[in-house]
Design a protein around this motif. Structure first.
Motif, PDB file in Angstrom:
ATOM      1  N   PHE A 123       0.817  -1.209   0.000  1.00 27.65           N
ATOM      2  CA  PHE A 123       0.000   0.000   0.000  1.00 27.65           C
ATOM      3  C   PHE A 123       0.856   1.268   0.000  1.00 27.65           C
ATOM      4  O   PHE A 123       0.390   2.325  -0.432  1.00 27.65           O
ATOM      5  CB  PHE A 123      -0.972  -0.016   1.177  1.00 27.65           C
ATOM      6  CG  PHE A 123      -2.110  -0.970   0.987  1.00 27.65           C
ATOM      7  CD1 PHE A 123      -3.008  -0.785  -0.059  1.00 27.65           C
ATOM      8  CD2 PHE A 123      -2.277  -2.072   1.814  1.00 27.65           C
ATOM      9  CE1 PHE A 123      -4.060  -1.677  -0.258  1.00 27.65           C
ATOM     10  CE2 PHE A 123      -3.323  -2.961   1.622  1.00 27.65           C
ATOM     11  CZ  PHE A 123      -4.213  -2.759   0.579  1.00 27.65           C
ATOM     12  N   LEU A 124       2.099   1.164   0.466  1.00 29.87           N
ATOM     13  CA  LEU A 124       3.027   2.290   0.337  1.00 29.87           C
ATOM     14  C   LEU A 124       3.321   2.551  -1.142  1.00 29.87           C
ATOM     15  O   LEU A 124       3.299   3.700  -1.604  1.00 29.87           O
ATOM     16  CB  LEU A 124       4.328   1.999   1.092  1.00 29.87           C
ATOM     17  CG  LEU A 124       5.446   3.045   0.952  1.00 29.87           C
ATOM     18  CD1 LEU A 124       4.975   4.414   1.436  1.00 29.87           C
ATOM     19  CD2 LEU A 124       6.684   2.599   1.718  1.00 29.87           C
ATOM     20  N   ILE A 207      -4.646  12.270  10.828  1.00 28.48           N
ATOM     21  CA  ILE A 207      -3.486  12.493  11.697  1.00 28.48           C
ATOM     22  C   ILE A 207      -3.586  11.613  12.944  1.00 28.48           C
ATOM     23  O   ILE A 207      -2.613  10.952  13.340  1.00 28.48           O
ATOM     24  CB  ILE A 207      -3.388  13.984  12.103  1.00 28.48           C
ATOM     25  CG1 ILE A 207      -3.052  14.847  10.890  1.00 28.48           C
ATOM     26  CG2 ILE A 207      -2.323  14.163  13.198  1.00 28.48           C
ATOM     27  CD1 ILE A 207      -3.137  16.342  11.165  1.00 28.48           C
ATOM     28  N   ILE A 208      -4.759  11.598  13.559  1.00 28.43           N
ATOM     29  CA  ILE A 208      -4.958  10.792  14.773  1.00 28.43           C
ATOM     30  C   ILE A 208      -4.784   9.308  14.473  1.00 28.43           C
ATOM     31  O   ILE A 208      -4.120   8.589  15.220  1.00 28.43           O
ATOM     32  CB  ILE A 208      -6.352  11.066  15.377  1.00 28.43           C
ATOM     33  CG1 ILE A 208      -6.429  12.514  15.867  1.00 28.43           C
ATOM     34  CG2 ILE A 208      -6.653  10.095  16.514  1.00 28.43           C
ATOM     35  CD1 ILE A 208      -7.826  12.951  16.295  1.00 28.43           C
ATOM     36  N   VAL A 209      -5.377   8.852  13.371  1.00 23.77           N
ATOM     37  CA  VAL A 209      -5.266   7.438  12.996  1.00 23.77           C
ATOM     38  C   VAL A 209      -3.807   7.052  12.754  1.00 23.77           C
ATOM     39  O   VAL A 209      -3.333   6.028  13.267  1.00 23.77           O
ATOM     40  CB  VAL A 209      -6.114   7.145  11.734  1.00 23.77           C
ATOM     41  CG1 VAL A 209      -5.776   5.769  11.174  1.00 23.77           C
ATOM     42  CG2 VAL A 209      -7.593   7.213  12.067  1.00 23.77           C
ATOM     43  N   VAL A 210      -3.082   7.854  11.986  1.00 27.33           N
ATOM     44  CA  VAL A 210      -1.680   7.536  11.681  1.00 27.33           C
ATOM     45  C   VAL A 210      -0.842   7.505  12.955  1.00 27.33           C
ATOM     46  O   VAL A 210      -0.045   6.594  13.164  1.00 27.33           O
ATOM     47  CB  VAL A 210      -1.099   8.553  10.677  1.00 27.33           C
ATOM     48  CG1 VAL A 210       0.423   8.357  10.544  1.00 27.33           C
ATOM     49  CG2 VAL A 210      -1.753   8.403   9.316  1.00 27.33           C
ATOM     50  N   MET A 254      -0.227   1.696   6.810  1.00 26.84           N
ATOM     51  CA  MET A 254      -0.707   1.762   5.424  1.00 26.84           C
ATOM     52  C   MET A 254      -1.965   0.916   5.168  1.00 26.84           C
ATOM     53  O   MET A 254      -2.923   1.419   4.568  1.00 26.84           O
ATOM     54  CB  MET A 254       0.409   1.364   4.456  1.00 26.84           C
ATOM     55  CG  MET A 254       1.634   2.270   4.490  1.00 26.84           C
ATOM     56  SD  MET A 254       1.257   4.030   4.309  1.00 26.84           S
ATOM     57  CE  MET A 254       0.570   4.077   2.661  1.00 26.84           C
ATOM     58  N   PRO A 255      -2.034  -0.348   5.606  1.00 28.56           N
ATOM     59  CA  PRO A 255      -3.273  -1.112   5.385  1.00 28.56           C
ATOM     60  C   PRO A 255      -4.473  -0.526   6.115  1.00 28.56           C
ATOM     61  O   PRO A 255      -5.599  -0.584   5.609  1.00 28.56           O
ATOM     62  CB  PRO A 255      -2.933  -2.510   5.915  1.00 28.56           C
ATOM     63  CG  PRO A 255      -1.448  -2.581   5.899  1.00 28.56           C
ATOM     64  CD  PRO A 255      -0.985  -1.192   6.198  1.00 28.56           C
ATOM     65  N   GLN A 261     -10.240   4.040   4.078  1.00 32.38           N
ATOM     66  CA  GLN A 261     -10.418   4.775   2.824  1.00 32.38           C
ATOM     67  C   GLN A 261      -9.803   6.181   2.852  1.00 32.38           C
ATOM     68  O   GLN A 261     -10.343   7.127   2.264  1.00 32.38           O
ATOM     69  CB  GLN A 261     -11.909   4.855   2.463  1.00 32.38           C
ATOM     70  CG  GLN A 261     -12.526   3.476   2.221  1.00 32.38           C
ATOM     71  CD  GLN A 261     -13.964   3.527   1.772  1.00 32.38           C
ATOM     72  OE1 GLN A 261     -14.616   4.567   1.856  1.00 32.38           O
ATOM     73  NE2 GLN A 261     -14.486   2.418   1.286  1.00 32.38           N
ATOM     74  N   PHE A 262      -8.684   6.298   3.554  1.00 34.86           N
ATOM     75  CA  PHE A 262      -7.918   7.539   3.485  1.00 34.86           C
ATOM     76  C   PHE A 262      -6.993   7.537   2.264  1.00 34.86           C
ATOM     77  O   PHE A 262      -6.532   8.596   1.831  1.00 34.86           O
ATOM     78  CB  PHE A 262      -7.075   7.729   4.762  1.00 34.86           C
ATOM     79  CG  PHE A 262      -7.888   8.149   5.953  1.00 34.86           C
ATOM     80  CD1 PHE A 262      -8.484   9.406   5.999  1.00 34.86           C
ATOM     81  CD2 PHE A 262      -8.066   7.311   7.033  1.00 34.86           C
ATOM     82  CE1 PHE A 262      -9.226   9.807   7.098  1.00 34.86           C
ATOM     83  CE2 PHE A 262      -8.801   7.689   8.138  1.00 34.86           C
ATOM     84  CZ  PHE A 262      -9.388   8.951   8.174  1.00 34.86           C
ATOM     85  N   ILE A 263      -6.673   6.339   1.764  1.00 35.63           N
ATOM     86  CA  ILE A 263      -5.838   6.224   0.572  1.00 35.63           C
ATOM     87  C   ILE A 263      -6.543   5.329  -0.436  1.00 35.63           C
ATOM     88  O   ILE A 263      -7.441   4.586  -0.097  1.00 35.63           O
ATOM     89  CB  ILE A 263      -4.437   5.654   0.894  1.00 35.63           C
ATOM     90  CG1 ILE A 263      -4.537   4.273   1.565  1.00 35.63           C
ATOM     91  CG2 ILE A 263      -3.655   6.616   1.769  1.00 35.63           C
ATOM     92  CD1 ILE A 263      -3.201   3.613   1.803  1.00 35.63           C
TER      93      ILE A 263
END
Length: 263
Positions: A123-124, A207-210, A254-255, A261-263
């Motif tokens: 996913f990267l 931001i919080i999720v990452v 990344m997954p 669904q951010f990426i």
């Protein structure tokens, strides 16, 4: 500490340049890093990369990591999920054919380790290939790096309550919150220069999720090393350990970003 700083600066600059270049060079290097991380994981479990389990693990990892555009151009006209399911059934059949020379535990290790390492790097690669890929990849990297730095300095300055001592004795709740705060500051500054999403709320949520998931990814790898009684996943980066040590947060984040669904 000096060795750690020098290695970090050199590796950081090299990786930033690689992200800027993108394209096939980026894809090939990321796939190579995934292979190295997988070899580190095999060695943690005392499995030779040249053994049957090792070779199958590396081949399955490549099938997971390879970007969709390259996979579509191969002669194999099945989906990634169908291919992995086929491998699973073949490996389970081999436990019978090979009279438990290959065990059910081996099959589990092959599948879980390949998915753990492979999908993060996959996913990267896919994110970098997006139209807004450069902005997104740097955004994610800066969030992870700022979380790590903020957690380190906040933990040293204010850390009192242990976050999860059974897994990582040095990490503290104060450090974790400091990492999240630092990520919010750096993330919003980044967004003010490079628009990530039109919706500011979505940016803050990302931001919080990452930051949170990145710290969880770090703990997952710490649990893995504690299980196998190793200090570092490898020694390829002086003062920093192995590739898995450096990418543990990223390959976990990344997954999750894909699922949300951010990426």
């Amino acid at each position: 500490m000096k060795e750690r700083i020098i290695t970090g600066v050199i590796a950081g600059i090299a990786f930033i340049l690689l992200v800027l270049i993108g394209g096939l060079p980026f894809t090939l290097v990321i796939m190579s890093l995934a292979l190295i991380a997988m070899v580190e994981l095999l060695k943690m479990k005392d499995i030779r990369p040249t053994s049957f389990v090792g070779i199958v693990s590396l081949l399955l990892l490549l099938s997971v990591t390879i970007p969709n555009t390259l996979l579509e151009n191969t002669f194999i006209h099945i989906s990634r999920g169908e291919f992995i399911l086929s491998i699973l059934l073949i490996l389970l059949a081999l436990t019978v054919v090979m009279k438990n020379t290959i065990t059910f535990d081996d099959v589990g290790f092959i599948l879980i380790s390949s998915a753990y390492v492979g999908f993060g790097f996959h996913f990267l690669i896919e994110t970098r290939l997006l139209e807004q890929g450069l902005t997104l990849v740097f955004f994610i990297l800066f969030l992870i790096w700022s979380t790590d730095s903020g957690a380190y300095f906040a933990g040293r300055s204010f850390g009192k309550r242990k976050l999860w001592p059974e897994i990582s004795p040095k990490k503290t709740i104060e450090g974790s919150l400091g990492g999240l705060f630092c990520a919010l500051v750096i993330g919003l500054i980044y967004h003010s220069f490079f628009i990530v999403f039109d919706d500011l709320l979505k940016v803050i949520l990302m931001i919080i999720v990452v930051s949170v998931i990145g710290q969880l990814g770090d703990l997952v790898e710490s649990a893995l090393k504690r299980h196998y009684s190793v200090k570092d996943s490898g020694q390829i980066l002086p003062g920093h350990g192995g590739i898995l040590d450096r990418f543990d947060s990223l390959i976990f984040v990344m997954p999750i970003l894909y699922l949300f669904q951010f990426i």
